[in-house]
Structure formats: C-alpha cells, structure tokens
Write a protein that holds these residues in place. Structure first.
Motif, PDB file in Angstrom:
ATOM      1  N   ASN A 106     -30.961 -18.409  19.052  1.00 37.20           N
ATOM      2  CA  ASN A 106     -30.252 -18.453  20.334  1.00 37.20           C
ATOM      3  C   ASN A 106     -29.607 -17.126  20.698  1.00 37.20           C
ATOM      4  OD1 ASN A 106     -30.979 -21.005  21.073  1.00 37.20           O
ATOM      5  ND2 ASN A 106     -29.371 -21.939  19.832  1.00 37.20           N
ATOM      6  N   SER A 107     -29.581 -16.201  19.768  1.00 34.47           N
ATOM      7  CA  SER A 107     -29.073 -14.851  20.043  1.00 34.47           C
ATOM      8  C   SER A 107     -29.501 -13.985  18.871  1.00 34.47           C
ATOM      9  CB  SER A 107     -27.546 -14.864  20.140  1.00 34.47           C
ATOM     10  OG  SER A 107     -26.993 -15.187  18.878  1.00 34.47           O
ATOM     11  N   CYS A 108     -29.397 -12.676  19.048  1.00 35.54           N
ATOM     12  CA  CYS A 108     -29.651 -11.802  17.905  1.00 35.54           C
ATOM     13  C   CYS A 108     -28.492 -11.910  16.922  1.00 35.54           C
ATOM     14  CB  CYS A 108     -29.859 -10.364  18.375  1.00 35.54           C
ATOM     15  SG  CYS A 108     -30.384  -9.291  17.041  1.00 35.54           S
ATOM     16  N   PHE A 109     -27.304 -12.244  17.436  1.00 35.96           N
ATOM     17  CA  PHE A 109     -26.166 -12.460  16.535  1.00 35.96           C
ATOM     18  C   PHE A 109     -26.526 -13.559  15.524  1.00 35.96           C
ATOM     19  CE2 PHE A 109     -22.047 -12.914  14.876  1.00 35.96           C
ATOM     20  CZ  PHE A 109     -21.288 -11.840  15.300  1.00 35.96           C
ATOM     21  N   ASP A 110     -27.129 -14.636  16.047  1.00 39.51           N
ATOM     22  CA  ASP A 110     -27.557 -15.737  15.168  1.00 39.51           C
ATOM     23  C   ASP A 110     -28.679 -15.287  14.231  1.00 39.51           C
ATOM     24  OD1 ASP A 110     -25.799 -17.630  15.966  1.00 39.51           O
ATOM     25  OD2 ASP A 110     -27.237 -18.864  17.056  1.00 39.51           O
ATOM     26  N   ASN A 144     -23.937  -0.222  11.468  1.00 32.41           N
ATOM     27  CA  ASN A 144     -24.663  -1.431  11.874  1.00 32.41           C
ATOM     28  C   ASN A 144     -23.791  -2.401  12.677  1.00 32.41           C
ATOM     29  OD1 ASN A 144     -27.195  -0.850  10.943  1.00 32.41           O
ATOM     30  ND2 ASN A 144     -26.968  -1.925   8.982  1.00 32.41           N
ATOM     31  N   HIS A 145     -24.480  -3.165  13.513  1.00 34.41           N
ATOM     32  CA  HIS A 145     -23.807  -4.113  14.404  1.00 34.41           C
ATOM     33  C   HIS A 145     -23.015  -5.169  13.612  1.00 34.41           C
ATOM     34  CE1 HIS A 145     -23.625  -7.454  17.411  1.00 34.41           C
ATOM     35  NE2 HIS A 145     -23.391  -6.423  18.215  1.00 34.41           N
ATOM     36  N   ALA A 146     -21.953  -5.659  14.249  1.00 33.36           N
ATOM     37  CA  ALA A 146     -21.070  -6.660  13.627  1.00 33.36           C
ATOM     38  C   ALA A 146     -21.845  -7.862  13.097  1.00 33.36           C
ATOM     39  CB  ALA A 146     -20.039  -7.125  14.659  1.00 33.36           C
ATOM     40  N   SER A 147     -22.899  -8.260  13.802  1.00 34.29           N
ATOM     41  CA  SER A 147     -23.646  -9.454  13.373  1.00 34.29           C
ATOM     42  C   SER A 147     -24.377  -9.206  12.056  1.00 34.29           C
ATOM     43  CB  SER A 147     -24.646  -9.874  14.454  1.00 34.29           C
ATOM     44  OG  SER A 147     -25.468  -8.790  14.825  1.00 34.29           O
ATOM     45  N   ILE A 148     -24.799  -7.982  11.813  1.00 34.98           N
ATOM     46  CA  ILE A 148     -25.447  -7.658  10.523  1.00 34.98           C
ATOM     47  C   ILE A 148     -24.391  -7.727   9.424  1.00 34.98           C
ATOM     48  CG2 ILE A 148     -26.599  -5.836   9.196  1.00 34.98           C
ATOM     49  CD1 ILE A 148     -27.901  -4.891  11.778  1.00 34.98           C
ATOM     50  N   VAL A 172     -35.128  -3.747  10.577  1.00 32.49           N
ATOM     51  CA  VAL A 172     -34.611  -2.947  11.686  1.00 32.49           C
ATOM     52  C   VAL A 172     -34.144  -3.886  12.794  1.00 32.49           C
ATOM     53  CG1 VAL A 172     -35.184  -1.237  13.445  1.00 32.49           C
ATOM     54  CG2 VAL A 172     -36.173  -1.033  11.164  1.00 32.49           C
ATOM     55  N   ASP A 173     -32.876  -3.750  13.186  1.00 30.69           N
ATOM     56  CA  ASP A 173     -32.367  -4.462  14.363  1.00 30.69           C
ATOM     57  C   ASP A 173     -32.583  -3.549  15.564  1.00 30.69           C
ATOM     58  OD1 ASP A 173     -30.862  -5.324  16.516  1.00 30.69           O
ATOM     59  OD2 ASP A 173     -29.171  -6.000  15.308  1.00 30.69           O
ATOM     60  N   ASP A 174     -33.571  -3.923  16.388  1.00 31.44           N
ATOM     61  CA  ASP A 174     -33.978  -3.025  17.478  1.00 31.44           C
ATOM     62  C   ASP A 174     -33.449  -3.481  18.839  1.00 31.44           C
ATOM     63  OD1 ASP A 174     -35.159  -0.586  17.346  1.00 31.44           O
ATOM     64  OD2 ASP A 174     -37.192  -1.276  17.755  1.00 31.44           O
ATOM     65  N   SER A 175     -32.286  -4.091  18.844  1.00 30.12           N
ATOM     66  CA  SER A 175     -31.749  -4.664  20.086  1.00 30.12           C
ATOM     67  C   SER A 175     -31.636  -3.644  21.221  1.00 30.12           C
ATOM     68  CB  SER A 175     -30.362  -5.269  19.827  1.00 30.12           C
ATOM     69  OG  SER A 175     -30.477  -6.406  19.027  1.00 30.12           O
ATOM     70  N   HIS A 176     -31.256  -2.413  20.877  1.00 34.05           N
ATOM     71  CA  HIS A 176     -31.095  -1.398  21.932  1.00 34.05           C
ATOM     72  C   HIS A 176     -32.350  -0.545  22.087  1.00 34.05           C
ATOM     73  CE1 HIS A 176     -26.938  -1.894  23.260  1.00 34.05           C
ATOM     74  NE2 HIS A 176     -26.665  -2.244  22.022  1.00 34.05           N
ATOM     75  N   ALA A 177     -33.518  -1.104  21.762  1.00 29.63           N
ATOM     76  CA  ALA A 177     -34.755  -0.330  21.876  1.00 29.63           C
ATOM     77  C   ALA A 177     -35.933  -1.172  22.359  1.00 29.63           C
ATOM     78  CB  ALA A 177     -35.105   0.278  20.516  1.00 29.63           C
ATOM     79  N   SER A 237     -34.132  -8.674  16.967  1.00 27.73           N
ATOM     80  CA  SER A 237     -33.808  -8.102  18.278  1.00 27.73           C
ATOM     81  C   SER A 237     -33.310  -9.203  19.214  1.00 27.73           C
ATOM     82  CB  SER A 237     -35.013  -7.385  18.880  1.00 27.73           C
ATOM     83  OG  SER A 237     -34.611  -6.622  20.005  1.00 27.73           O
ATOM     84  N   THR A 238     -32.964  -8.763  20.413  1.00 26.24           N
ATOM     85  CA  THR A 238     -32.351  -9.668  21.383  1.00 26.24           C
ATOM     86  C   THR A 238     -33.211  -9.816  22.631  1.00 26.24           C
ATOM     87  OG1 THR A 238     -30.336 -10.047  22.669  1.00 26.24           O
ATOM     88  CG2 THR A 238     -31.030  -7.775  22.458  1.00 26.24           C
ATOM     89  N   LEU A 239     -33.107 -10.979  23.263  1.00 21.80           N
ATOM     90  CA  LEU A 239     -33.692 -11.150  24.605  1.00 21.80           C
ATOM     91  C   LEU A 239     -32.628 -10.840  25.655  1.00 21.80           C
ATOM     92  CD1 LEU A 239     -35.456 -14.605  23.948  1.00 21.80           C
ATOM     93  CD2 LEU A 239     -36.431 -12.306  23.705  1.00 21.80           C
ATOM     94  N   GLY A 240     -31.455 -10.450  25.202  1.00 27.76           N
ATOM     95  CA  GLY A 240     -30.303 -10.302  26.100  1.00 27.76           C
ATOM     96  C   GLY A 240     -30.058  -8.899  26.609  1.00 27.76           C
ATOM     97  N   LYS A 241     -31.001  -8.000  26.399  1.00 22.78           N
ATOM     98  CA  LYS A 241     -30.799  -6.645  26.937  1.00 22.78           C
ATOM     99  C   LYS A 241     -32.010  -6.289  27.809  1.00 22.78           C
ATOM    100  CE  LYS A 241     -27.964  -5.413  22.901  1.00 22.78           C
ATOM    101  NZ  LYS A 241     -26.661  -5.889  23.344  1.00 22.78           N
ATOM    102  N   ALA A 242     -32.959  -5.483  27.308  1.00 19.56           N
ATOM    103  CA  ALA A 242     -34.060  -5.055  28.195  1.00 19.56           C
ATOM    104  C   ALA A 242     -35.018  -6.188  28.553  1.00 19.56           C
ATOM    105  CB  ALA A 242     -34.831  -3.908  27.550  1.00 19.56           C
TER     106      ALA A 242
HETATM  107  C1  LIG Z   1     -27.609  -3.913  17.471  1.00 22.74           C
HETATM  108  C2  LIG Z   1     -27.255  -5.261  18.007  1.00 22.74           C
HETATM  109  N1  LIG Z   1     -27.579  -6.346  17.287  1.00 22.74           N
HETATM  110  C3  LIG Z   1     -27.275  -7.580  17.717  1.00 22.74           C
HETATM  111  C4  LIG Z   1     -26.628  -7.784  18.911  1.00 22.74           C
HETATM  112  C5  LIG Z   1     -26.321  -9.179  19.359  1.00 22.74           C
HETATM  113  O1  LIG Z   1     -27.279  -9.563  20.302  1.00 22.74           O
HETATM  114  P1  LIG Z   1     -27.112 -10.931  21.098  1.00 22.74           P
HETATM  115  O2  LIG Z   1     -26.361 -10.595  22.335  1.00 22.74           O
HETATM  116  O3  LIG Z   1     -28.514 -11.388  21.357  1.00 22.74           O
HETATM  117  O4  LIG Z   1     -26.366 -11.856  20.215  1.00 22.74           O
HETATM  118  C6  LIG Z   1     -26.293  -6.689  19.704  1.00 22.74           C
HETATM  119  C7  LIG Z   1     -25.583  -6.897  20.981  1.00 22.74           C
HETATM  120  O5  LIG Z   1     -24.664  -6.262  21.345  1.00 22.74           O
HETATM  121  C8  LIG Z   1     -26.607  -5.391  19.233  1.00 22.74           C
HETATM  122  O6  LIG Z   1     -26.276  -4.322  19.942  1.00 22.74           O
END
Ligand SMILES: Cc1ncc(COP(=O)(O)O)c(C=O)c1O
Length: 400
Positions: free
Chosen positions: A111-115, A137-141, A209-214, A240-245
């Motif tokens: 449901n999110s990249c956080f998940d 690294n991002h808080a979710s990692i 690799v968390d490629d959310s910003h790519a 990665s996320t569906l919530g950015k690009a």
């Molecule tokens: C590197 C990275 N990973 C994970 C997330 C979390 O993504 P999502 O919004 O899909 O939970 C973000 C969002 O800010 C992010 O920048």
C-alpha cells in the motif's frame, strides 16, 4: 479527562518544536496537484516547486480516465487483504507490468513504499545475518531494519571505502545485505551504484535499492538509478513508490528474484495483514507506466532534464550554492536554519512554493531550501522562481 501527564509531555514537546522551528503547518491545497496550485488562504495561485510530481502525471487526463473506468468496472474498494479475496486481474497486471518495466522476475504490491520497506527484513533475515545500510536512507528503511533480528551496520552513504570496510568486517555473517536509497532525497544525489554493485559482488552481499526518487525518470528509459549506472541485472531487489513519478497517488512495491517475492507473499506482514490497493489506484498506476514507456514518457524525461539543467545553471550563475548533480531535487544551501525557514516563507509571499529544511532533517549548519523541478514546469515559471530567489537571496545577503 485526557491523561494529564501525557498531555503535559505533548504540550511541552509541541512548544519545543514551535521554538526550534520544526513544528509542521500543513498548507491546504484546493486544486489538483500540478506545477501551479491554489491554497485556501491565498487568492493568487502558487508555482509549485516542492512536490514529487517529477513527470507531471499526478493530474494526467488519461490516468484520471483509466482510474474512473476501473472504478466503474471493478468497484471502489477490495474489503480484503490480497490472499483472502483481494486480488483482481488488474493487481496481477500491474505487478507484471512493473516486472517488465524493471526487467525483474516478479513484483509484489504494497500500500506504500513505507510498507514495502517495513516488510522487507522482518521475516527474511535473522540473527547471524547483517544489514549494511546507507547513512541517509529513508526512515522507512530504518524502521524496516529495526523490525529484523539481523545485525545492523551503517556506512556513510557516499563513502565506498567505508562500505568496503564494513563488508570486510562482516565476513563471518551468514547473509550480508546492503541497502541504499537510489537517490538521497535531501541531497538530490545518486548512490554510486556501479561501485556498490562491485563491492557487493566481491563480498557476496545482496543489494537492495529503494528507487522511490528515480523510478520513471532517471535513466534513459526511466528505469531508475540502476539503469543510469548500467547495473540493472545486478540488483537483487528494488523497492519503490507509486506515489511520486508514477502518477503520485499511493502504493509501493518490491521487485526482484521470484523466490524472494514469493517468500514475501507468504511472510511479509504489511502485505499479509493490510487491505489491497483499491482498483482505481491500480488502474491509474498501470496507465502511468504505459505513459512512461511511450513516446510521451521520453518527451517528459527530456523536458525534465532540460528544466533541471536550466534551473541548476541559472541558480549557480546567480551565485547560489547548490548541491551539484543531475537530479531534479536541487538543494539551495543556505547554512543558517532561521534564514532558510524565513526565505521559504518570503518566497511563498512571492508566489513560489518551496520548503526550507533544517536540523534534524539535515545536518546542523546545512539548512537549505529544497527545490523540486517537474517536466511540466515551463521555462517562464522556472524564470519566475529564479527571479524570486535572486530578489530574496539579496535581501538576506545570500548573494550579491
Ligand atoms: C526513499 C523513499 N522511500 C520510501 C518512501 C515512502 O514512500 P511512500 O510514500 O510510498 O510510502 C519515500 C517517500 O518519501 C522515499 O523518499
């Protein structure tokens, strides 16, 4: 009555946040997400330079229409987790599409990249294994790692000597995993994946690799930082996320080796114990990948590169100190925390929506305004932003 001790603690915490400038006030947008937006207490529209709408797909008519059609055909919600009765054909279609796009074996939606990051390690690794994680690294990692029993080691995100040292020191662990953001979002800096891949190969470590910003816009075909560094077939797992690009709604995924994805379908707790993505979001994300892999996607990536270079070059010429790089995240380095918050507020008064970041989000004395460029900004809009930066930068003595 609300618990008086807890109330006191919270009140004091909020006062402290207000005093040190980290209290967050949310601005209320009354229009769709785009390069120009309206907010509820301002008559004039604002130029938006702080969203992750890198390709401008958040309000794309074809995505909206695909999403509406899916709502008619598949309903509003799934009322189930995936493994009970929450998997429709479009969920599988999206997973296959992502795998094809990234050239991986399989993909699992969250449901999110956080998940996705939260569900990565908990049941994959155990005592005797080690996770070597990039410092920014991002808080979710970070949270995902906390949920694992594996040993955790942090290396400086851009220091390959440090990563090498940590890998050598970890030689006795059963499984070694290196995890890095593809792009560090406060720096706009790409992880040196070519070098990281070599080190992982040398030390037989898995690479995530968390490629959310790519995803969608870095690399010639938008396949992300691994494509940019030509190491696509060397990545064990992408998150990665569906919530950015990719349309900017919500959703995330893990993609990679089939056996690991299958394991996650059976063990990853945010997947097993949380509802399925709603059909309209799934269909919108499918359409976003169709656009990204079309001529239109190529053109949007070209626009994004051109806009990014234009902004970066002009800001440098005007004397601003920016973090070098190629990414549409452009941190304007200001140093002083109060100046960065105040300048962002003055820019807002000039109709330019940007955000100032200060400690603890970034290191002390490295306060900055983070600008995010989109493919749908016009050069005229970018010039308006630069002119406002110049005017306000002079007021604060940041530039001459
Ligand atoms: C590197 C990275 N990973 C994970 C997330 C979390 O993504 P999502 O919004 O899909 O939970 C973000 C969002 O800010 C992010 O920048």
């Amino acid at each position: 009555m609300f618990h008086p001790i807890l109330k006191n603690i919270l009140d004091e915490g909020i006062i402290e946040k207000k005093n040190n400038g980290t209290y967050k006030v949310e601005r209320i947008i009354t229009s769709p997400q785009s390069s120009q937006i309206n907010i509820n207490n301002k008559k004039e529209p604002l130029l938006n330079f702080c969203s992750n709408n890198y390709l401008g797909l958040s309000n794309h008519p074809e995505i909206i229409s695909a999403s509406k059609l899916a709502m008619d055909k598949y309903g509003f919600g799934m009322s189930s987790v995936r493994f009970i009765c929450g998997t429709q054909n479009i969920h599988k279609e999206l997973e296959n599409k992502i795998s094809q796009f990234l050239q991986t074996e399989d993909t699992i939606l969250f449901n999110s990249c956080f998940d996705a990051n939260g569900g990565l390690f908990q049941n994959l690794l155990s005592e005797g294994d080690v996770i070597i994680s990039a410092s920014l690294n991002h808080a979710s990692i970070i949270d995902g790692i906390r949920l694992s029993r594996a040993k955790k080691i942090v290396y400086r995100y851009d220091d390959m000597n440090d990563l090498s040292k940590q890998l050598i020191e970890s030689k006795n662990y059963r499984i070694k995993v290196v995890i890095t953001d593809g792009v560090f979002s406060m720096e706009g800096e790409l992880a040196p994946l070519d070098k990281i891949v070599s080190l992982c190969e040398k030390h037989q470590a898995l690479l995530i690799v968390d490629d959310s910003h790519a995803t969608g816009f870095i690399g010639e075909n938008g396949q992300g930082t691994p494509e940019y560094f030509s190491v696509q077939n060397k990545i064990d797992l992408y998150t990665s996320t569906l919530g950015k690009a990719l349309g900017g709604a919500i959703g995330g995924y893990i993609s990679g080796h089939r056996s690991i994805i299958d394991w996650f379908r059976n063990t990853s707790r945010p997947y097993l114990f949380s509802n399925s993505l709603s059909p309209s979001l799934v269909a919108g994300a499918i359409k976003s990948i169709d656009i990204i892999t079309s001529q239109e996607g190529n053109q949007l990536r070209k626009n994004l590169i051109s806009n990014t270079n234009y902004f970066r070059n002009k800001m440098k010429k005007n004397g601003f100190q920016i973090k070098e790089g190629i990414h549409p995240i452009v941190p304007i380095m200001l140093g002083d925390e109060k100046i960065s918050i105040q300048m962002a507020s003055d820019l807002l008064s000039e109709g330019i929506y940007v955000i100032g970041f200060s400690y603890p989000v970034v290191p002390k004395n490295e306060a900055r305004i983070r600008v995010q460029i989109s493919a749908i900004h016009t050069k005229y809009q970018i010039d308006l932003a630069i002119n406002a930066f110049v005017k306000i930068g002079k007021n604060y003595g940041i530039i001459k």
